[in-house]
Motif scaffolding. Structure first.
Motif, PDB file in Angstrom:
ATOM      1  N   ARG A 120     -18.254 -11.839   7.977  1.00  0.00           N
ATOM      2  CA  ARG A 120     -16.955 -11.983   8.668  1.00  0.00           C
ATOM      3  C   ARG A 120     -17.069 -13.023   9.780  1.00  0.00           C
ATOM      4  NH1 ARG A 120     -16.926  -6.569   7.346  1.00  0.00           N
ATOM      5  NH2 ARG A 120     -17.781  -5.879   9.335  1.00  0.00           N
ATOM      6  N   GLY A 125     -16.767 -16.419   8.605  1.00  0.00           N
ATOM      7  CA  GLY A 125     -15.455 -16.814   8.115  1.00  0.00           C
ATOM      8  C   GLY A 125     -15.127 -16.360   6.712  1.00  0.00           C
ATOM      9  N   SER A 136     -16.941 -19.536   3.015  1.00  0.00           N
ATOM     10  CA  SER A 136     -16.327 -19.370   4.324  1.00  0.00           C
ATOM     11  C   SER A 136     -14.927 -19.966   4.312  1.00  0.00           C
ATOM     12  CB  SER A 136     -17.171 -20.070   5.396  1.00  0.00           C
ATOM     13  OG  SER A 136     -16.460 -20.142   6.605  1.00  0.00           O
ATOM     14  N   ASP A 137     -13.976 -19.207   4.824  1.00  0.00           N
ATOM     15  CA  ASP A 137     -12.607 -19.709   4.927  1.00  0.00           C
ATOM     16  C   ASP A 137     -12.472 -20.752   6.033  1.00  0.00           C
ATOM     17  OD1 ASP A 137     -11.813 -18.013   2.904  1.00  0.00           O
ATOM     18  OD2 ASP A 137     -11.143 -16.445   4.263  1.00  0.00           O
ATOM     19  N   THR A 138     -13.405 -20.723   6.986  1.00  0.00           N
ATOM     20  CA  THR A 138     -13.306 -21.653   8.113  1.00  0.00           C
ATOM     21  C   THR A 138     -14.071 -22.950   7.872  1.00  0.00           C
ATOM     22  OG1 THR A 138     -15.115 -20.478   9.204  1.00  0.00           O
ATOM     23  CG2 THR A 138     -12.878 -19.869   9.840  1.00  0.00           C
ATOM     24  N   THR A 139     -15.221 -22.878   7.192  1.00  0.00           N
ATOM     25  CA  THR A 139     -16.030 -24.088   7.002  1.00  0.00           C
ATOM     26  C   THR A 139     -16.147 -24.526   5.549  1.00  0.00           C
ATOM     27  OG1 THR A 139     -18.099 -22.867   6.717  1.00  0.00           O
ATOM     28  CG2 THR A 139     -17.476 -23.467   8.994  1.00  0.00           C
TER      29      THR A 139
END
Length: 145
Positions: A50, A53, A72-75
């Motif tokens: 989590r 991401g 990862s949703d962020t990277t």
């Protein structure tokens, strides 16, 4: 080598512990999680995913698949979670291509790494999760430096 400790007083403290772990990760990619059954290895790895991401609903134990892949949703980086508890042999690990995962440059989080100790890369970060008498957890991280 450098040694770091993270105290985890409760399940509620996991997000903060995961953030501290992220700071220690640096550019390392292979992490070998050791600890007795029930120490909280999978629970911590879910908190770490989590923090990296990964969507909450995607993170589950790979106990039956041996390896789960996350992004990862962020990277958009790939993260692999290995649960080798049910691994039958080192040969089985080689057949499923664990060395290719290690060489991929993606983060690899490995539970029960003793089952493949002979093929772990030299730069593997060792993570020992200990259950204390008061049921808190202490994480000892040894990074190769």
């Amino acid at each position: 080598m450098a040694t770091h400790k993270i105290e985890i007083p409760s399940v509620e403290a996991l997000p903060q512990a995961a953030q501290k772990f992220l700071e220690i990760m640096d550019s390392n990619t292979i992490f070998a999680f050791n600890g007795q059954m029930g120490a909280g290895k999978t629970t911590f790895i879910m908190a770490l995913l989590r923090a990296l991401g990964v969507e909450d609903d995607l993170a589950g134990s790979p106990s039956f698949a041996l390896i789960n892949e996350y992004r990862s949703d962020t990277t958009a980086e790939l993260v692999y979670h290995f649960d080798l508890y049910r691994l039958e042999s080192l040969e089985e690990a080689l057949e499923i291509g664990v060395e290719d995962y290690f060489d991929s440059g993606a983060v690899c989080l490995i539970e029960w790494p003793d089952r493949i100790a002979d093929i772990l890369p030299l730069d593997t970060v060792t993570v020992d999760l200990t259950v204390n008498p008061d049921q808190t957890r202490t994480m000892t991280i040894v990074t190769p430096e």
